[in-house]
Design a protein around this motif. Structure first.
Motif, PDB file in Angstrom:
ATOM      1  N   THR A 108      -1.793  22.840 -24.509  1.00  0.00           N
ATOM      2  CA  THR A 108      -1.704  22.522 -25.934  1.00  0.00           C
ATOM      3  C   THR A 108      -3.086  22.595 -26.564  1.00  0.00           C
ATOM      4  O   THR A 108      -4.061  22.105 -25.990  1.00  0.00           O
ATOM      5  CB  THR A 108      -1.158  21.093 -26.104  1.00  0.00           C
ATOM      6  OG1 THR A 108       0.096  21.005 -25.423  1.00  0.00           O
ATOM      7  CG2 THR A 108      -0.986  20.738 -27.566  1.00  0.00           C
ATOM      8  N   TYR A 155      -2.280  15.275 -19.235  1.00  0.00           N
ATOM      9  CA  TYR A 155      -1.404  16.030 -20.146  1.00  0.00           C
ATOM     10  C   TYR A 155      -1.430  15.349 -21.521  1.00  0.00           C
ATOM     11  O   TYR A 155      -1.715  14.157 -21.621  1.00  0.00           O
ATOM     12  CB  TYR A 155       0.052  16.027 -19.642  1.00  0.00           C
ATOM     13  CG  TYR A 155       0.347  16.883 -18.433  1.00  0.00           C
ATOM     14  CD1 TYR A 155      -0.656  17.348 -17.599  1.00  0.00           C
ATOM     15  CD2 TYR A 155       1.666  17.222 -18.135  1.00  0.00           C
ATOM     16  CE1 TYR A 155      -0.349  18.120 -16.487  1.00  0.00           C
ATOM     17  CE2 TYR A 155       1.984  17.996 -17.028  1.00  0.00           C
ATOM     18  CZ  TYR A 155       0.975  18.435 -16.194  1.00  0.00           C
ATOM     19  OH  TYR A 155       1.283  19.192 -15.106  1.00  0.00           O
ATOM     20  N   THR A 156      -1.055  16.096 -22.536  1.00  0.00           N
ATOM     21  CA  THR A 156      -1.007  15.536 -23.881  1.00  0.00           C
ATOM     22  C   THR A 156      -0.011  14.377 -23.956  1.00  0.00           C
ATOM     23  O   THR A 156      -0.173  13.484 -24.788  1.00  0.00           O
ATOM     24  CB  THR A 156      -0.652  16.625 -24.921  1.00  0.00           C
ATOM     25  OG1 THR A 156       0.315  17.511 -24.354  1.00  0.00           O
ATOM     26  CG2 THR A 156      -1.869  17.401 -25.329  1.00  0.00           C
ATOM     27  N   ASP A 192       6.252  17.532 -21.772  1.00  0.00           N
ATOM     28  CA  ASP A 192       6.552  18.633 -22.697  1.00  0.00           C
ATOM     29  C   ASP A 192       8.026  19.063 -22.619  1.00  0.00           C
ATOM     30  O   ASP A 192       8.616  19.090 -21.545  1.00  0.00           O
ATOM     31  CB  ASP A 192       5.694  19.859 -22.368  1.00  0.00           C
ATOM     32  CG  ASP A 192       4.205  19.588 -22.476  1.00  0.00           C
ATOM     33  OD1 ASP A 192       3.731  18.600 -21.874  1.00  0.00           O
ATOM     34  OD2 ASP A 192       3.513  20.367 -23.152  1.00  0.00           O
TER      35      ASP A 192
HETATM   36  N1  ARG Z   1       0.956  20.861 -22.755  1.00  0.00           N
HETATM   37  C1  ARG Z   1       0.399  19.791 -22.015  1.00  0.00           C
HETATM   38  C2  ARG Z   1      -1.096  19.755 -22.199  1.00  0.00           C
HETATM   39  O1  ARG Z   1      -1.665  20.696 -22.658  1.00  0.00           O
HETATM   40  C3  ARG Z   1       0.728  19.870 -20.537  1.00  0.00           C
HETATM   41  C4  ARG Z   1       0.302  21.102 -19.861  1.00  0.00           C
HETATM   42  C5  ARG Z   1       0.462  21.065 -18.369  1.00  0.00           C
HETATM   43  N2  ARG Z   1       0.284  22.348 -17.782  1.00  0.00           N
HETATM   44  C6  ARG Z   1       0.266  22.614 -16.467  1.00  0.00           C
HETATM   45  N3  ARG Z   1       0.158  23.851 -16.113  1.00  0.00           N
HETATM   46  N4  ARG Z   1       0.328  21.672 -15.587  1.00  0.00           N
HETATM   47  O2  ARG Z   1      -1.740  18.806 -21.892  1.00  0.00           O
END
Ligand code: ARG
Length: 261
Positions: A108, A155-156, A192
């Motif tokens: 994100t 994570y977000t 997500d």
């Molecule tokens: N969209 C969330 C972020 O940017 C979670 C991303 C997690 N991605 C992964 N490949 N584990 O924080």
């Protein structure tokens, strides 16, 4: 005289061949001598349907929407796509110290991250959702207040819960978080949307609760080291093409329905 010339010719030819040979074997470690170098993509392959590990994926053992995009970016630039699988938290550091060229990880775009890296154009819309048991009484974000909340570290989703001021437990992997809820050890997992869809599809007894007033839209993009305009342009070119011709939407459908994860 003629004989000497002939010998000289043979030696020159042999030397040339040796040079060509060395050049070929140096150019690529993957055995594909045609490609002009490689692009090192960093990811955290714990995030279906964007990246996960299978026996045979689109790049080595890595499969998912992001992996297909990475492969296309490399292909479009006549390069080999290499995947460095690491913890999600390590990706931005790895960009900074040159361990990877780009981070593609369902990442994100946030203001905080924008201070550290440059982002490509966005290629996917997501939001945080709550995964709960089918019989849960959680219907909106504020219902999580006194519940056992689980998030994934860095994570977000973690930021969102932190901002709500609720206490939570964090795990390193989505699969660990899902195990907690499946086993009744927590009440809700915040993660997500597309990844939640995948987990709920693959595990019985779970459902998704949305709260669009609380959880804002998030957009995924590919990150590069600050100032790496050349690679960013190449990435954006491929993303534009894949968005325009519907390829990304097609990949999303394909990988959401994929049975193996
Ligand atoms: N969209 C969330 C972020 O940017 C979670 C991303 C997690 N991605 C992964 N490949 N584990 O924080």
């Amino acid at each position: 005289m003629k004989k000497i010339r002939k010998v000289l010719c043979t030696i020159t030819a042999a030397a040339l061949m040796a040079v060509t040979f060395t050049a070929c074997s140096n150019s690529s470690s993957s055995g594909d001598g045609e490609k002009k170098g490689e692009i090192k993509f960093g990811t955290n392959a714990e995030f279906p349907p964007f990246e996960y590990v299978v026996a045979k994926g689109v790049i080595g053992e890595f499969d998912g929407i992001d992996m297909a995009i990475a492969k296309q970016i490399a292909d479009d630039n006549d390069k080999e796509a290499k995947i460095e699988n690491m913890e999600f938290d390590s990706l931005l550091v790895a960009l900074d110290n040159g361990k990877i060229d780009a981070a593609i990880a369902g990442m994100t775009v946030t203001d905080e991250r924008k201070e550290k890296v440059d982002f490509s154009d966005t290629y996917y819309n997501a939001k945080q959702v709550m995964i709960v048991k089918e019989d849960s009484d959680i219907a909106k974000a504020s219902d999580m207040k006194d519940k056992k909340i689980v998030v994934i570290q860095g994570y977000t989703g973690e930021t969102c819960v932190k901002e709500l001021g609720y206490s939570y437990q964090s795990f390193k992997k989505g699969t660990e978080a899902i195990l907690e809820i499946v086993n009744g050890k927590c009440d809700v997992v915040v993660i997500d949307s597309a990844t939640a869809d995948k987990y709920v599809k693959d595990n019985k007894g779970l459902k998704i609760v949305e709260d669009n007033d609380q959880f804002a839209n998030e957009e995924y993009a590919i990150a590069v080291k600050k100032g790496n305009k050349e690679l960013l342009d190449q990435i954006n070119k491929t993303l534009k093409k894949m968005k325009d011709d519907g390829k990304i939407a097609e990949l999303a459908t394909k990988y959401l329905d994929a049975e193996d994860k």
